[in-house]
Design a protein around this motif. Sequence first.
Motif, mmCIF file in Angstrom:
data_model
loop_
_atom_site.group_PDB
_atom_site.id
_atom_site.type_symbol
_atom_site.label_atom_id
_atom_site.label_comp_id
_atom_site.label_asym_id
_atom_site.label_seq_id
_atom_site.Cartn_x
_atom_site.Cartn_y
_atom_site.Cartn_z
ATOM 1 N N VAL A 1 0.863 -1.183 0.000
ATOM 2 C CA VAL A 1 0.000 0.000 0.000
ATOM 3 C C VAL A 1 0.899 1.232 0.000
ATOM 4 C CG1 VAL A 1 -2.060 -0.984 1.124
ATOM 5 C CG2 VAL A 1 -0.177 -0.127 2.529
ATOM 6 N N ALA A 2 0.305 2.392 -0.267
ATOM 7 C CA ALA A 2 1.090 3.628 -0.308
ATOM 8 C C ALA A 2 1.043 4.400 0.998
ATOM 9 C CB ALA A 2 0.595 4.525 -1.440
ATOM 10 N N GLU A 3 0.081 4.071 1.867
ATOM 11 C CA GLU A 3 -0.098 4.852 3.088
ATOM 12 C C GLU A 3 -0.866 4.016 4.096
ATOM 13 O OE1 GLU A 3 -2.475 8.962 4.180
ATOM 14 O OE2 GLU A 3 -1.258 8.916 2.357
ATOM 15 N N GLY A 4 -0.690 4.306 5.383
ATOM 16 C CA GLY A 4 -1.448 3.537 6.350
ATOM 17 C C GLY A 4 -1.257 3.984 7.780
ATOM 18 N N LEU A 5 -1.961 3.281 8.666
ATOM 19 C CA LEU A 5 -1.989 3.604 10.088
ATOM 20 C C LEU A 5 -2.135 2.314 10.869
ATOM 21 C CD1 LEU A 5 -2.311 6.000 12.216
ATOM 22 C CD2 LEU A 5 -4.771 5.637 11.952
ATOM 23 N N LEU A 6 -1.406 2.211 11.994
ATOM 24 C CA LEU A 6 -1.499 1.062 12.883
ATOM 25 C C LEU A 6 -2.132 1.458 14.203
ATOM 26 C CD1 LEU A 6 2.000 -0.656 12.461
ATOM 27 C CD2 LEU A 6 -0.208 -1.541 11.687
ATOM 28 N N LEU A 7 -2.996 0.591 14.715
ATOM 29 C CA LEU A 7 -3.644 0.801 16.004
ATOM 30 C C LEU A 7 -3.544 -0.477 16.828
ATOM 31 C CD1 LEU A 7 -6.961 2.434 14.721
ATOM 32 C CD2 LEU A 7 -5.041 3.656 15.730
ATOM 33 N N ASN A 8 -3.452 -0.330 18.129
ATOM 34 C CA ASN A 8 -3.637 -1.466 19.023
ATOM 35 C C ASN A 8 -5.062 -1.982 18.854
ATOM 36 O OD1 ASN A 8 -4.941 -1.947 21.994
ATOM 37 N ND2 ASN A 8 -3.019 -3.050 21.740
ATOM 38 N N ASP A 9 -5.260 -3.294 18.997
ATOM 39 C CA ASP A 9 -6.580 -3.848 18.705
ATOM 40 C C ASP A 9 -7.676 -3.272 19.592
ATOM 41 O OD1 ASP A 9 -5.520 -5.196 20.931
ATOM 42 O OD2 ASP A 9 -6.471 -7.092 20.428
ATOM 43 N N PHE A 10 -7.390 -3.061 20.877
ATOM 44 C CA PHE A 10 -8.474 -2.543 21.719
ATOM 45 C C PHE A 10 -8.519 -1.026 21.731
ATOM 46 C CE2 PHE A 10 -9.699 -6.701 22.569
ATOM 47 C CZ PHE A 10 -11.004 -6.612 23.068
ATOM 48 N N GLU A 11 -7.478 -0.361 21.304
ATOM 49 C CA GLU A 11 -7.591 1.043 20.951
ATOM 50 C C GLU A 11 -8.585 1.162 19.792
ATOM 51 O OE1 GLU A 11 -4.473 4.625 19.772
ATOM 52 O OE2 GLU A 11 -4.023 2.559 19.181
ATOM 53 N N ALA A 12 -8.447 0.271 18.804
ATOM 54 C CA ALA A 12 -9.367 0.268 17.671
ATOM 55 C C ALA A 12 -10.774 -0.142 18.094
ATOM 56 C CB ALA A 12 -8.845 -0.679 16.589
ATOM 57 N N GLN A 13 -10.885 -1.125 18.981
ATOM 58 C CA GLN A 13 -12.210 -1.516 19.473
ATOM 59 C C GLN A 13 -12.901 -0.333 20.141
ATOM 60 O OE1 GLN A 13 -13.946 -4.306 19.204
ATOM 61 N NE2 GLN A 13 -12.549 -6.003 18.858
ATOM 62 N N ALA A 14 -12.132 0.449 20.909
ATOM 63 C CA ALA A 14 -12.721 1.625 21.550
ATOM 64 C C ALA A 14 -13.157 2.645 20.507
ATOM 65 C CB ALA A 14 -11.714 2.244 22.521
ATOM 66 N N LEU A 15 -12.300 2.917 19.523
ATOM 67 C CA LEU A 15 -12.641 3.877 18.478
ATOM 68 C C LEU A 15 -13.847 3.417 17.666
ATOM 69 C CD1 LEU A 15 -9.014 4.694 17.336
ATOM 70 C CD2 LEU A 15 -10.634 6.370 18.243
ATOM 71 N N ALA A 16 -14.057 2.112 17.588
ATOM 72 C CA ALA A 16 -15.169 1.581 16.799
ATOM 73 C C ALA A 16 -16.519 1.731 17.497
ATOM 74 C CB ALA A 16 -14.924 0.106 16.487
ATOM 75 N N LEU A 17 -16.529 1.983 18.794
ATOM 76 C CA LEU A 17 -17.782 1.944 19.546
ATOM 77 C C LEU A 17 -18.890 2.816 18.942
ATOM 78 C CD1 LEU A 17 -16.388 1.843 23.202
ATOM 79 C CD2 LEU A 17 -17.446 -0.027 21.906
ATOM 80 N N PRO A 18 -18.607 4.071 18.537
ATOM 81 C CA PRO A 18 -19.696 4.871 17.980
ATOM 82 C C PRO A 18 -20.204 4.381 16.629
ATOM 83 C CG PRO A 18 -17.855 6.260 18.701
ATOM 84 C CD PRO A 18 -17.374 4.853 18.674
ATOM 85 N N ALA A 19 -19.416 3.557 15.937
ATOM 86 C CA ALA A 19 -19.770 3.132 14.579
ATOM 87 C C ALA A 19 -20.412 1.747 14.529
ATOM 88 C CB ALA A 19 -18.521 3.150 13.687
ATOM 89 N N ILE A 20 -20.536 1.063 15.661
ATOM 90 C CA ILE A 20 -21.063 -0.298 15.647
ATOM 91 C C ILE A 20 -22.576 -0.271 15.416
ATOM 92 C CG2 ILE A 20 -21.375 -2.431 16.950
ATOM 93 C CD1 ILE A 20 -18.864 -1.774 18.505
ATOM 94 N N PRO A 21 -23.075 -0.921 14.384
ATOM 95 C CA PRO A 21 -24.526 -0.974 14.157
ATOM 96 C C PRO A 21 -25.237 -1.706 15.297
ATOM 97 C CG PRO A 21 -23.302 -1.664 12.195
ATOM 98 C CD PRO A 21 -22.316 -1.604 13.318
ATOM 99 N N ASP A 22 -26.458 -1.270 15.607
ATOM 100 C CA ASP A 22 -27.220 -1.904 16.683
ATOM 101 C C ASP A 22 -27.412 -3.398 16.435
ATOM 102 O OD1 ASP A 22 -27.439 0.452 18.094
ATOM 103 O OD2 ASP A 22 -29.437 0.943 17.327
ATOM 104 N N ALA A 23 -27.489 -3.790 15.164
ATOM 105 C CA ALA A 23 -27.695 -5.201 14.840
ATOM 106 C C ALA A 23 -26.527 -6.067 15.268
ATOM 107 C CB ALA A 23 -27.940 -5.358 13.341
ATOM 108 N N TYR A 24 -25.372 -5.440 15.520
ATOM 109 C CA TYR A 24 -24.187 -6.186 15.934
ATOM 110 C C TYR A 24 -24.104 -6.332 17.450
ATOM 111 C CZ TYR A 24 -22.126 -5.615 11.229
ATOM 112 O OH TYR A 24 -21.863 -5.655 9.880
ATOM 113 N N LEU A 25 -25.108 -5.839 18.188
ATOM 114 C CA LEU A 25 -25.025 -5.765 19.647
ATOM 115 C C LEU A 25 -26.162 -6.518 20.315
ATOM 116 C CD1 LEU A 25 -24.254 -1.946 19.871
ATOM 117 C CD2 LEU A 25 -22.627 -3.788 20.330
ATOM 118 N N GLN A 26 -25.871 -7.069 21.497
ATOM 119 C CA GLN A 26 -26.883 -7.676 22.359
ATOM 120 C C GLN A 26 -26.767 -7.035 23.734
ATOM 121 O OE1 GLN A 26 -27.167 -12.074 22.600
ATOM 122 N NE2 GLN A 26 -26.938 -11.835 24.814
ATOM 123 N N ARG A 27 -27.829 -6.433 24.195
ATOM 124 C CA ARG A 27 -27.780 -5.787 25.512
ATOM 125 C C ARG A 27 -27.820 -6.839 26.617
ATOM 126 N NH1 ARG A 27 -27.498 -0.635 25.283
ATOM 127 N NH2 ARG A 27 -28.229 0.470 23.429
#
Length: 335
Positions: free
Chosen positions: A98-124
Amino acid sequence: MPHAPTFPFPLLVGDIGGTNARFAMVDAPGVRLRVLTRAHTADYAGVAEAMLAATAHESVRPRSAILCGAGPVDGRTLTLTNAPWTIDGPALVAAGVVAEGLLLNDFEAQALALPAIPDAYLQRIGPDLPSHGPLVVLGPGTGLGIGALLHVDDRFVPVPSEACHIGFGPDGADEERWWPHLERARGRITTEAVMSGPGLVRVHKARAAADGRPTPALDGPGIVARALADRGGEEARTCRAFLRLVARFAGDIGITFVATGGVTLAGGILPRMRELIDPVEFRRVFEDKAPVDGLARRIGTRLVVEPEAVLEGLAAIGATPGRYVLEYGERLWSA
């Protein structure tokens, strides 16, 4: 503060753990991602080979990549904790992957993903509580990942954590009975030593030893499968003991961050156990935090049941990187 980058598309996003590597392609900002492959990390010599295999049949090669991995990030490199891979961003550019990119720790990424997770992917788990304030995610898998997310002035600030390596002890007569039989991990009993795939096996063996039963020859998936097949068997009792540990520690992390935005459970193990989770018992243990049990009762809990959820978060970063407070100047790799 350095300006946020603009990632060129198509964008490859990847979630790389000690056991599995998942990749998806995003053709343009805001376009639904396409899952490409779910591969075993051990099947490839390194990330470059895995990325090339994942995109081998694509008509257009990815121009940039955002990857997360189960290990600490050091600028533009990441070394997996539970697999022999070192992900070197500049080396991927030099190799023409690739020409460009970014690395994240997996749970840093899990935290960043929280606002983007669709409700269908969640069980309360338990009541649907108001969610405003810091968010926390933790998940047992090959290891134990933990991260938090703050929302400040319409921007998201991740807070990585190595709380998976803090010491952990028994609580209550049942745990005190089998805890002395636990196998230590690298000389210690930590949260990860008991709340992970290997941790589930350690708990199962310790319970058997405390009862004077033969040591069972089962791995984590085998324990869960038997528990689902026989809800009254020893494997089911082990899973319930494991879930009590998770509920207790999730409550500890929740009050640590005053995570009134909620605690989200992720990782590879808990979704397999979803039918074994008793919401009432889970919340009882989670909320048992006197003298701040009132705070614990205000913190919602939910389970991610779709393993590709973190890829949605990585795609959101690629589409709107300015919303995420990251050290782009130190971590971005480009030609």
